[in-house]
Scaffold this motif. Structure first.
Motif, PDB file in Angstrom:
ATOM      1  N   ASP A   1      -5.951  16.496   0.908  1.00  0.00           N
ATOM      2  CA  ASP A   1      -4.499  16.368   0.904  1.00  0.00           C
ATOM      3  C   ASP A   1      -3.867  17.141   2.061  1.00  0.00           C
ATOM      4  N   ALA A   2      -2.554  17.175   2.089  1.00  0.00           N
ATOM      5  CA  ALA A   2      -1.838  17.788   3.202  1.00  0.00           C
ATOM      6  C   ALA A   2      -2.067  19.293   3.302  1.00  0.00           C
ATOM      7  N   GLN A   3      -2.554  19.902   2.226  1.00  0.00           N
ATOM      8  CA  GLN A   3      -2.843  21.335   2.240  1.00  0.00           C
ATOM      9  C   GLN A   3      -4.338  21.610   2.357  1.00  0.00           C
ATOM     10  N   ASP A   4      -5.085  20.618   2.827  1.00  0.00           N
ATOM     11  CA  ASP A   4      -6.525  20.740   3.048  1.00  0.00           C
ATOM     12  C   ASP A   4      -7.312  21.003   1.773  1.00  0.00           C
ATOM     13  N   ARG A   5      -6.764  20.586   0.634  1.00  0.00           N
ATOM     14  CA  ARG A   5      -7.497  20.698  -0.625  1.00  0.00           C
ATOM     15  C   ARG A   5      -8.298  19.418  -0.834  1.00  0.00           C
ATOM     16  N   ARG A   6      -9.578  19.570  -1.138  1.00  0.00           N
ATOM     17  CA  ARG A   6     -10.466  18.417  -1.310  1.00  0.00           C
ATOM     18  C   ARG A   6     -10.609  18.050  -2.788  1.00  0.00           C
ATOM     19  N   SER A   7     -10.654  16.765  -3.026  1.00  0.00           N
ATOM     20  CA  SER A   7     -10.879  16.282  -4.389  1.00  0.00           C
ATOM     21  C   SER A   7     -11.716  15.011  -4.298  1.00  0.00           C
ATOM     22  N   THR A   8     -12.461  14.759  -5.357  1.00  0.00           N
ATOM     23  CA  THR A   8     -13.272  13.547  -5.434  1.00  0.00           C
ATOM     24  C   THR A   8     -12.652  12.624  -6.466  1.00  0.00           C
ATOM     25  N   ARG A   9     -12.386  11.399  -6.073  1.00  0.00           N
ATOM     26  CA  ARG A   9     -11.714  10.446  -6.948  1.00  0.00           C
ATOM     27  C   ARG A   9     -12.514   9.145  -7.013  1.00  0.00           C
ATOM     28  N   VAL A  10     -12.560   8.549  -8.185  1.00  0.00           N
ATOM     29  CA  VAL A  10     -13.113   7.205  -8.340  1.00  0.00           C
ATOM     30  C   VAL A  10     -11.921   6.258  -8.437  1.00  0.00           C
ATOM     31  N   VAL A  11     -11.905   5.243  -7.574  1.00  0.00           N
ATOM     32  CA  VAL A  11     -10.743   4.360  -7.508  1.00  0.00           C
ATOM     33  C   VAL A  11     -11.157   2.905  -7.615  1.00  0.00           C
ATOM     34  N   ASP A  12     -10.213   2.089  -8.099  1.00  0.00           N
ATOM     35  CA  ASP A  12     -10.315   0.635  -8.023  1.00  0.00           C
ATOM     36  C   ASP A  12      -9.582   0.239  -6.738  1.00  0.00           C
ATOM     37  N   PRO A  13     -10.286  -0.068  -5.649  1.00  0.00           N
ATOM     38  CA  PRO A  13      -9.612  -0.352  -4.380  1.00  0.00           C
ATOM     39  C   PRO A  13      -9.025  -1.767  -4.371  1.00  0.00           C
ATOM     40  N   HIS A  14      -7.784  -1.883  -3.877  1.00  0.00           N
ATOM     41  CA  HIS A  14      -7.110  -3.174  -3.902  1.00  0.00           C
ATOM     42  C   HIS A  14      -6.755  -3.726  -2.527  1.00  0.00           C
ATOM     43  N   ARG A  15      -6.180  -2.881  -1.649  1.00  0.00           N
ATOM     44  CA  ARG A  15      -5.695  -3.430  -0.388  1.00  0.00           C
ATOM     45  C   ARG A  15      -5.535  -2.315   0.638  1.00  0.00           C
ATOM     46  N   LEU A  16      -5.731  -2.650   1.917  1.00  0.00           N
ATOM     47  CA  LEU A  16      -5.435  -1.739   3.008  1.00  0.00           C
ATOM     48  C   LEU A  16      -4.160  -2.225   3.690  1.00  0.00           C
ATOM     49  N   VAL A  17      -3.217  -1.319   3.889  1.00  0.00           N
ATOM     50  CA  VAL A  17      -1.932  -1.705   4.470  1.00  0.00           C
ATOM     51  C   VAL A  17      -1.507  -0.682   5.511  1.00  0.00           C
ATOM     52  N   VAL A  18      -0.526  -1.060   6.314  1.00  0.00           N
ATOM     53  CA  VAL A  18       0.076  -0.135   7.265  1.00  0.00           C
ATOM     54  C   VAL A  18       1.522   0.100   6.854  1.00  0.00           C
ATOM     55  N   ILE A  19       1.887   1.348   6.709  1.00  0.00           N
ATOM     56  CA  ILE A  19       3.251   1.735   6.371  1.00  0.00           C
ATOM     57  C   ILE A  19       3.681   2.787   7.378  1.00  0.00           C
ATOM     58  N   ASP A  20       4.752   2.488   8.114  1.00  0.00           N
ATOM     59  CA  ASP A  20       5.257   3.419   9.126  1.00  0.00           C
ATOM     60  C   ASP A  20       4.163   3.845  10.095  1.00  0.00           C
ATOM     61  N   GLY A  21       3.291   2.912  10.459  1.00  0.00           N
ATOM     62  CA  GLY A  21       2.271   3.205  11.453  1.00  0.00           C
ATOM     63  C   GLY A  21       1.033   3.891  10.922  1.00  0.00           C
TER      64      GLY A  21
END
Length: 302
Positions: free
Chosen positions: A158-178
């Motif tokens: 995350d933005a504070q360099d904290r690491r986490s491991t997540r299992v996700v259902d991936p749906h889509r890759l998008v571009v928002i504000d570059g």
């Protein structure tokens, strides 16, 4: 154990495909092929027959009434076999269920044919993304998981360099504000999330099938309606870090987050989860939605 609605839908589509391929088929043969009783086959065919009557989602399927009375499935009209219309949510859920059955070796030939047709019919769940300092192996692993409808384990920073491991259902890759993002359902948060790709350190494609369909209501519209500014205690910062295009600045004991809002109801629901940490929210449009949801919670508790 009660049968899941998705399991029955898979079997009903399989029955249609089987009868289309093999012609008039006795109920007993269908029952043996799909591992259910003759009574269940009769109920499934009756449900298909009723569901295909003219209406808002009509797809014509007609069986011979005389053959039906003789316990034989005989298609008179079968437009619905090739023209069944599913929403994106229904299609992804069905693909996930069929893929799970296939991985377990429990998917009949008809189900395999249905799965192939669904995968071919589904629109490509990917929007072309730019560089954004995303490692090619991260992008390719996510694309593989989406193509195969498989879960992915991601290591996220995350933005504070904290690491986490997540299992996700991936749906889509998008571009928002570059910036490139992954739209997904996060099993850790038990909610839908958008994760910055340049903050994903690693991706592992898992064997498990996607179970949660893409959201069709919450926060994934890419056209913002307005820009919000939220001042919140540092302890509630986590709720805003994955907002699309968010900019977070330190402000003494708090942080100030500015981000575009496409769905006010979604953002208000997120803010409500960290309500004790909120200091200020603008504009009034978001405040009004936050107030409305908070009042709804109070009304339920009375």
């Amino acid at each position: 154990m009660a049968e899941q609605a998705t399991d029955r839908l898979v079997r009903m589509l399989g029955i249609l495909t089987y009868v289309e391929k093999h012609g008039d088929t006795p109920f007993a043969e269908l029952a043996e092929h799909f591992g259910v009783s003759v009574a269940q086959v009769r109920a499934d065919l009756n449900a298909l027959w009723v569901a295909s009557e003219p209406g808002d989602s009509w797809f014509p399927i007609d069986f011979s009434a005389d053959a039906y009375e003789a316990d034989v499935a005989a298609l008179v009209r079968n437009d619905g076999v090739s023209q069944v219309r599913l929403s994106p949510r229904e299609a992804v859920a069905l693909v996930g269920a069929l893929s799970t059955m296939g991985a377990a070796g429990a998917l009949p030939e008809a189900g395999t044919q249905v799965l192939a047709k669904l995968r071919e019919a589904l629109a490509e769940p990917v929007t072309v993304i730019g560089d954004d300092h995303v490692a090619p192996e991260i992008r390719e692993s996510l694309l593989e998981a989406m193509r195969r409808y498989r879960l992915a384990e991601v290591e996220y920073v995350d933005a504070q360099d904290r690491r986490s491991t997540r299992v996700v259902d991936p749906h889509r890759l998008v571009v928002i504000d570059g910036h490139a993002y992954l739209e997904c359902f996060c099993r850790r948060a038990e909610d839908y999330r958008v994760l910055r790709l340049d903050r994903i350190a690693s991706v592992t494609v898992l064997d498990g099938a996607v179970e949660h369909p893409p959201t069709d209501t919450a926060g994934f519209t890419l056209t913002p309606a307005f820009r919000a500014t939220v001042r919140i205690a540092r302890s509630g910062r986590w709720a805003l870090e994955d907002m699309p295009g968010v900019v977070i600045e330190d402000a003494e004991e708090d942080v100030i987050a500015a981000f575009d809002v496409a769905d006010a109801a979604f953002v208000a629901g997120r803010l409500l989860s960290v309500a004790p940490h909120l200091r200020s929210v603008t504009p009034n449009r978001l405040v009004d939605e936050l107030r409305r949801q908070a009042q709804s919670v109070l009304d339920v508790q009375r």
